[in-house]
Design a protein around this motif. Structure first.
Motif, PDB file in Angstrom:
ATOM      1  N   THR A 166      -2.315   5.628   2.035  1.00 34.51           N
ATOM      2  CA  THR A 166      -3.264   4.595   2.470  1.00 34.51           C
ATOM      3  C   THR A 166      -2.947   4.142   3.885  1.00 34.51           C
ATOM      4  O   THR A 166      -3.851   3.981   4.713  1.00 34.51           O
ATOM      5  N   ILE A 204       0.846  -1.187   0.000  1.00 34.89           N
ATOM      6  CA  ILE A 204       0.000   0.000   0.000  1.00 34.89           C
ATOM      7  C   ILE A 204       0.886   1.243   0.000  1.00 34.89           C
ATOM      8  O   ILE A 204       2.067   1.187   0.321  1.00 34.89           O
ATOM      9  N   THR A 236      -4.145   6.771   6.254  1.00 37.00           N
ATOM     10  CA  THR A 236      -5.595   6.712   6.397  1.00 37.00           C
ATOM     11  C   THR A 236      -6.005   5.570   7.324  1.00 37.00           C
ATOM     12  O   THR A 236      -6.858   5.750   8.206  1.00 37.00           O
TER      13      THR A 236
END
Length: 104
Positions: A67, A63, A70
């Protein structure tokens, strides 16, 4: 077709008169297998790394940094911040991944 060379040790220089026999190949195979076995055993005896840094988690999950940020900010992946570094518990990440499996 060229001649096959077999060098017994790193100090010996190969010459054009050295040929590989089946017994040489078998001896080489056995030595190679023992070396591989020793490397694997040495690697397996190491304890698994418990605390991972962000770049290791991103690589493991494939990722992006955004990401991961988040997931971290939403509380989906727990972390610990010490100074300017963020650490992730490998067991927690495994737990999150295991609990998020979709039934197929």
């Amino acid at each position: 077709m060229g001649k096959l060379l077999y060098v017994m040790d790193s100090q010996q220089k190969p010459s054009g008169s050295q040929l590989v026999t089946l017994s040489d190949l078998e001896e080489f195979r056995l030595k190679l297998m023992m070396d591989i076995k020793l490397m694997i055993e040495g690697h397996l005896n190491k304890p698994a790394k418990r605390w991972l840094k962000s770049h290791e988690v991103r690589k493991m999950l494939n990722i992006s940094a955004g990401t991961l940020m988040t997931l971290r900010n939403s509380g989906k992946i727990p972390c610990t911040k010490i100074g300017g570094l963020i650490y992730y518990d490998a067991n927690e990440i495994d737990h999150v991944l295991t609990n998020r499996k979709k039934a197929s």
